[in-house]
Design an enzyme around this catalytic site. Structure first.
Site, PDB file in Angstrom:
ATOM      1  N   LYS A  23       0.847  -1.202   0.000  1.00 18.11           N
ATOM      2  CA  LYS A  23       0.000   0.000   0.000  1.00 18.11           C
ATOM      3  C   LYS A  23       0.880   1.249   0.000  1.00 18.11           C
ATOM      4  CE  LYS A  23      -3.947  -2.217   2.149  1.00 18.11           C
ATOM      5  NZ  LYS A  23      -4.642  -2.639   3.360  1.00 18.11           N
ATOM      6  N   GLN A  75      -4.852  -1.205   9.542  1.00 19.96           N
ATOM      7  CA  GLN A  75      -4.804  -2.554   8.967  1.00 19.96           C
ATOM      8  C   GLN A  75      -5.444  -3.567   9.922  1.00 19.96           C
ATOM      9  OE1 GLN A  75      -3.528  -3.344   5.793  1.00 19.96           O
ATOM     10  NE2 GLN A  75      -4.459  -5.321   6.231  1.00 19.96           N
ATOM     11  N   ASP A 107     -11.213   3.143   3.924  1.00 17.45           N
ATOM     12  CA  ASP A 107     -11.715   1.771   3.815  1.00 17.45           C
ATOM     13  C   ASP A 107     -13.234   1.748   3.638  1.00 17.45           C
ATOM     14  OD1 ASP A 107      -9.927  -0.336   3.715  1.00 17.45           O
ATOM     15  OD2 ASP A 107      -9.531  -0.331   5.880  1.00 17.45           O
TER      16      ASP A 107
END
Ligand code: NDP
Length: 294
Positions: free
Chosen positions: A55, A99, A122
């Site tokens: 990422k 995460q 997200d």
């Protein structure tokens, strides 16, 4: 030999990233700012470490700023919440991604809900879930967004199609259903209690499989010519002591019947990070009160 068109997620993800890089350059030239993404990793989970590294690398490749926060596994929940609060207030940070999975002593829901909804790249915050369902501008979960982009490379206008989503998770199945409804599909969401699943799937012009069971959806469930988007990522033994990745669809039998299908790997997988980068640009635009770029 497969008869279906194979949807090349790797190439399409590269196109999405190129589009993000163009948008980033335009924002810098026209508005004088560069979007930034903060990724928070707690602990040493090997798969999470790889995701976070990828990422960060792809964020930098598109010209954005990447902020990595690596915290030890024993980090207290209060300290993680304090970091999220700091990132919420930092104007250089436009997107925040914590995460998952988090260590067991931390309440993931509490942490995710602490993220500013406008920085929630997200798309998991209840505010974004609500905005998505009412059709308001929102940050949408990355995997369903990527799945929709792939389906639209086969058929740009999905209006009126019968779409069946197998799986009703908050991160894939439900947002996928919402996105397809917004495309004017007639959407059926299936789950572990669905009666006659093969019969329901057989009615679909578009199937999205997000079940988490290797090679679960069979070719004789697929309507001839249907678009099949396989979200599943399952590592299974190959027989020679090694392992391989397979999807939630039995690729060989499904590809014989489908009109188009995503492979695993190389289908939905690469789209997820590409859409995270897209969301970071969108988050920056929302925060600056600017319209969406594409
Ligand atoms: P979850 O385990 O959260 O959800 C699975 C869903 O499948 C549930 O709704 C469950 O139903 C349903 N299900 C389970 N068994 C059956 C069955 N026998 N018949 C019908 N439905 C069933 O999984 P996720 O949504 O998180 O992930 C799904 C897949 O997608 C996994 O393979 C995962 O690895 C992959 N994935 C891939 C990503 C990517 O980047 N490409 C990102 C995220 C996930 P019920 O609700 O009734 O239990």
């Amino acid at each position: 030999m497969s008869d279906a068109k194979i949807i090349d997620g790797k190439a399409i993800a590269a196109d999405v990233r190129a589009g993000v890089a163009k948008d980033v350059a335009r924002l810098k030239a026209e508005h004088g700012f560069v979007p930034g993404l903060a990724v928070v990793l707690v602990g040493e989970d090997p798969a999470s470490k790889v995701y976070v590294k990828n990422k960060a690398a792809q964020t930098v490749e598109t010209g954005m700023l990447s902020f990595e926060h690596k915290l030890p596994a024993e980090t207290a929940e209060a300290d993680l919440l304090a970091l999220v609060d700091k990132l919420n207030k930092d104007p250089a940070v436009n997107g925040i991604l914590v995460q998952l999975p988090l260590p067991k002593h931390i309440n993931s829901e509490k942490v995710l809900n602490a993220i500013d909804p406008d920085k929630d790249v997200d798309g998991f915050h209840p505010v974004n879930v609500g905005r998505l369902w009412i059709g308001a501008r929102s940050l949408v979960p990355c995997t369903p967004t990527g799945s929709l982009i792939l389906a639209k490379t086969v058929q740009e206008n999905l209006s009126g199609l019968d779409a069946v989503v197998v799986g009703r998770s908050n991160i894939v199945g439900k947002p996928m259903a919402s996105l397809l409804l917004a495309q004017s599909c007639t959407v059926t969401v299936c789950h572990s209690r669905t009666k006659d699943l093969p019969g329901v799937v057989r009615r679909a012009d578009l199937v999205v499989a997000a079940v988490g069971i290797p090679e679960f959806v069979k070719g004789d469930w697929i309507k001839p010519g249907a678009i099949v988007i396989d979200v599943g990522i399952n590592r299974v033994p190959k027989g020679d002591g090694k392992t391989k990745l397979v999807g939630d669809c039995d690729y060989e039998s499904c590809a014989k019947v489908a009109g188009a299908i995503t492979p695993v790997p190389g289908g939905v997988g690469p789209m997820t990070i590409a859409c995270l980068l897209k969301n970071t640009v969108e988050a920056a635009l929302i925060q600056k009160g600017l319209p969406a770029l594409s």
